[in-house]
Design an enzyme around this catalytic site. Structure first.
Site, PDB file in Angstrom:
ATOM      1  N   GLU A 111       4.612 -37.831 -15.838  1.00 34.34           N
ATOM      2  CA  GLU A 111       3.985 -36.889 -14.907  1.00 34.34           C
ATOM      3  C   GLU A 111       3.267 -35.816 -15.726  1.00 34.34           C
ATOM      4  O   GLU A 111       3.884 -35.109 -16.505  1.00 34.34           O
ATOM      5  CB  GLU A 111       5.044 -36.247 -14.014  1.00 34.34           C
ATOM      6  N   LEU A 171       3.091 -28.794  -0.031  1.00 35.87           N
ATOM      7  CA  LEU A 171       3.843 -27.777  -0.781  1.00 35.87           C
ATOM      8  C   LEU A 171       4.742 -26.979   0.170  1.00 35.87           C
ATOM      9  O   LEU A 171       5.909 -26.710  -0.133  1.00 35.87           O
ATOM     10  CB  LEU A 171       2.829 -26.869  -1.471  1.00 35.87           C
TER      11      LEU A 171
HETATM   12  N1  LIG Z   1       1.301 -39.512   0.856  1.00 39.45           N
HETATM   13  C1  LIG Z   1       2.099 -38.533   1.297  1.00 39.45           C
HETATM   14  N2  LIG Z   1       2.058 -38.170   2.587  1.00 39.45           N
HETATM   15  C2  LIG Z   1       2.847 -37.167   3.050  1.00 39.45           C
HETATM   16  N3  LIG Z   1       3.749 -36.491   2.287  1.00 39.45           N
HETATM   17  C3  LIG Z   1       3.829 -36.808   0.992  1.00 39.45           C
HETATM   18  C4  LIG Z   1       3.023 -37.845   0.420  1.00 39.45           C
HETATM   19  N4  LIG Z   1       3.323 -37.943  -0.890  1.00 39.45           N
HETATM   20  C5  LIG Z   1       4.278 -37.013  -1.136  1.00 39.45           C
HETATM   21  N5  LIG Z   1       4.581 -36.347  -0.011  1.00 39.45           N
HETATM   22  C6  LIG Z   1       5.542 -35.223   0.127  1.00 39.45           C
HETATM   23  O1  LIG Z   1       4.843 -34.064  -0.355  1.00 39.45           O
HETATM   24  C7  LIG Z   1       5.687 -33.259  -1.159  1.00 39.45           C
HETATM   25  C8  LIG Z   1       5.104 -33.178  -2.579  1.00 39.45           C
HETATM   26  O2  LIG Z   1       5.142 -34.484  -3.166  1.00 39.45           O
HETATM   27  P1  LIG Z   1       5.531 -34.669  -4.699  1.00 39.45           P
HETATM   28  O3  LIG Z   1       5.564 -36.119  -4.978  1.00 39.45           O
HETATM   29  O4  LIG Z   1       6.752 -33.869  -5.021  1.00 39.45           O
HETATM   30  O5  LIG Z   1       4.253 -33.986  -5.382  1.00 39.45           O
HETATM   31  P2  LIG Z   1       3.999 -33.533  -6.889  1.00 39.45           P
HETATM   32  O6  LIG Z   1       5.009 -34.239  -7.740  1.00 39.45           O
HETATM   33  O7  LIG Z   1       2.605 -33.943  -7.155  1.00 39.45           O
HETATM   34  O8  LIG Z   1       4.170 -32.047  -6.937  1.00 39.45           O
HETATM   35  C9  LIG Z   1       7.066 -33.897  -1.096  1.00 39.45           C
HETATM   36  O9  LIG Z   1       7.786 -33.255  -0.076  1.00 39.45           O
HETATM   37  C10 LIG Z   1       6.776 -35.354  -0.744  1.00 39.45           C
HETATM   38  O10 LIG Z   1       7.842 -35.946  -0.034  1.00 39.45           O
HETATM   39  N1  LIG Z   2       1.442 -26.376 -17.028  1.00 42.90           N
HETATM   40  C1  LIG Z   2       2.002 -26.177 -15.808  1.00 42.90           C
HETATM   41  C2  LIG Z   2       2.538 -27.234 -15.082  1.00 42.90           C
HETATM   42  C3  LIG Z   2       3.124 -26.962 -13.866  1.00 42.90           C
HETATM   43  N2  LIG Z   2       3.177 -25.692 -13.401  1.00 42.90           N
HETATM   44  C4  LIG Z   2       3.860 -25.412 -12.129  1.00 42.90           C
HETATM   45  C5  LIG Z   2       3.152 -25.859 -10.885  1.00 42.90           C
HETATM   46  C6  LIG Z   2       4.279 -26.129  -9.934  1.00 42.90           C
HETATM   47  O1  LIG Z   2       4.699 -24.902  -9.322  1.00 42.90           O
HETATM   48  C7  LIG Z   2       5.406 -26.617 -10.826  1.00 42.90           C
HETATM   49  C8  LIG Z   2       5.571 -28.119 -10.874  1.00 42.90           C
HETATM   50  O2  LIG Z   2       4.347 -28.791 -10.641  1.00 42.90           O
HETATM   51  P1  LIG Z   2       4.224 -30.082  -9.681  1.00 42.90           P
HETATM   52  O3  LIG Z   2       4.923 -31.169 -10.420  1.00 42.90           O
HETATM   53  O4  LIG Z   2       4.921 -29.780  -8.400  1.00 42.90           O
HETATM   54  O5  LIG Z   2       2.776 -30.310  -9.531  1.00 42.90           O
HETATM   55  O6  LIG Z   2       5.085 -26.134 -12.124  1.00 42.90           O
HETATM   56  C9  LIG Z   2       2.628 -24.660 -14.129  1.00 42.90           C
HETATM   57  O7  LIG Z   2       2.640 -23.494 -13.686  1.00 42.90           O
HETATM   58  N3  LIG Z   2       2.053 -24.927 -15.329  1.00 42.90           N
END
Ligand SMILES: Nc1ncnc2c1ncn2[C@@H]1O[C@H](COP(=O)(O)OP(=O)(O)O)[C@@H](O)[C@H]1O
Ligand SMILES: Nc1ccn([C@H]2C[C@H](O)[C@@H](COP(=O)(O)O)O2)c(=O)n1
Length: 239
Positions: A111, A171
């Site tokens: 990630e 979010l």
């Molecule tokens: N395609 C989608 N449609 C609706 N909700 C989603 C989708 N993909 C992820 N989510 C929800 O959105 C939120 C953020 O997803 P997440 O995978 O944690 O994002 P990231 O890792 O990019 O920050 C979580 O609550 C997840 O369950």
């Molecule tokens: N270099 C970074 C990477 C991430 N963040 C912050 C942004 C989110 O609040 C959190 C985790 O990110 P996500 O995996 O949910 O996209 O960390 C940051 O400030 N700087």
């Protein structure tokens, strides 16, 4: 064990043949959900961002502090993120991968990356006037030293391209305590930096080919897209 690449960069032993795929995208675009989906596939080692470390380093919460006062704590968080991302890039595969065979080289799916930490998040803090020039200079010196002296190979970037509005909705649903104060404008700024870097390619070096997947769809449609792109992703190709 370590060796040196032809460019004189430090290389971890055994890392040369392993495909590295980085999943990039805005906050709450669905990166973790994507990684969870691919974690069920044989021979893939999945590394999610170490957010729990960013929320608790020896009892301190630099992520929370940064959102409360970015000018004071931005450098603290980003220095630590840079360290933890480097650690992930360099870590060796742990444990036994499911059905790992000699014919199929193991693959790492991460990630984000040390690159987006600098080109997106540090850059955003600096451009928005929330990171003092001296903090930006010190972080940049660190980043340049690391990338000039250590091989950090990435074979493919999968960009989950989503609208800032979708990310804002997701979010709010996810409801991480520290992120409750994030306004839509913050996600718009991050989105623009990602677009300039990975789509327009006008800002910073792009370390690998980019495969773009639109990520505004619901979960079922996202799974269809992951399946349609599975072969490309697993072979580290965007064509
Ligand atoms: N395609 C989608 N449609 C609706 N909700 C989603 C989708 N993909 C992820 N989510 C929800 O959105 C939120 C953020 O997803 P997440 O995978 O944690 O994002 P990231 O890792 O990019 O920050 C979580 O609550 C997840 O369950
Ligand atoms: N270099 C970074 C990477 C991430 N963040 C912050 C942004 C989110 O609040 C959190 C985790 O990110 P996500 O995996 O949910 O996209 O960390 C940051 O400030 N700087």
């Amino acid at each position: 064990m370590q060796s040196y690449s032809s460019q004189g960069k430090l290389v971890r032993n055994g890392e040369k043949n392993k495909l590295v795929i980085c999943i990039e995208g805005n906050i709450a675009s669905g990166k973790t959900t994507c990684l969870e989906y691919f974690s069920k596939t044989s021979n893939i080692e999945v590394l999610t961002e170490p957010v729990s470390k960013w929320r608790n380093v020896r009892g301190h919460n630099p992520l929370g502090l940064m959102y409360q006062d970015p000018t004071r704590w931005g450098i603290t968080l980003q220095t630590y993120i840079q360290l933890t991302m480097l650690d992930q890039h360099l870590s060796t595969i742990v444990g036994t991968l499911k059905h790992c065979t000699e014919q199929s080289a193991p693959m790492r799916m991460m990630e984000r990356s040390i690159y987006s930490a600098k080109y997106i998040f540090v850059e955003n803090l600096y451009r928005s006037g929330k990171m003092p020039e001296v903090d930006f200079a010190v972080l940049s010196e660190w980043f340049e030293w690391i990338t000039q002296n250590i091989a950090i190979p990435v074979d493919l970037i999968v960009y989950l391209q989503s609208s800032p509005q979708t990310c804002h909705e997701r979010l709010k649903e996810r409801c991480r305590e520290e992120e409750k104060i994030i306004p839509l404008e913050y996600l718009e700024a991050i989105h623009q930096l990602y677009e300039d870097w990975l789509i327009k390619k006008t800002s910073f070096n792009v370390p690998a080919p980019v495969l773009v997947i639109s990520a505004d769809d619901d979960l079922q449609k996202m799974i269809l897209q992951y399946e349609e792109n599975r072969e490309k992703i697993l072979s580290g190709s965007n064509v």
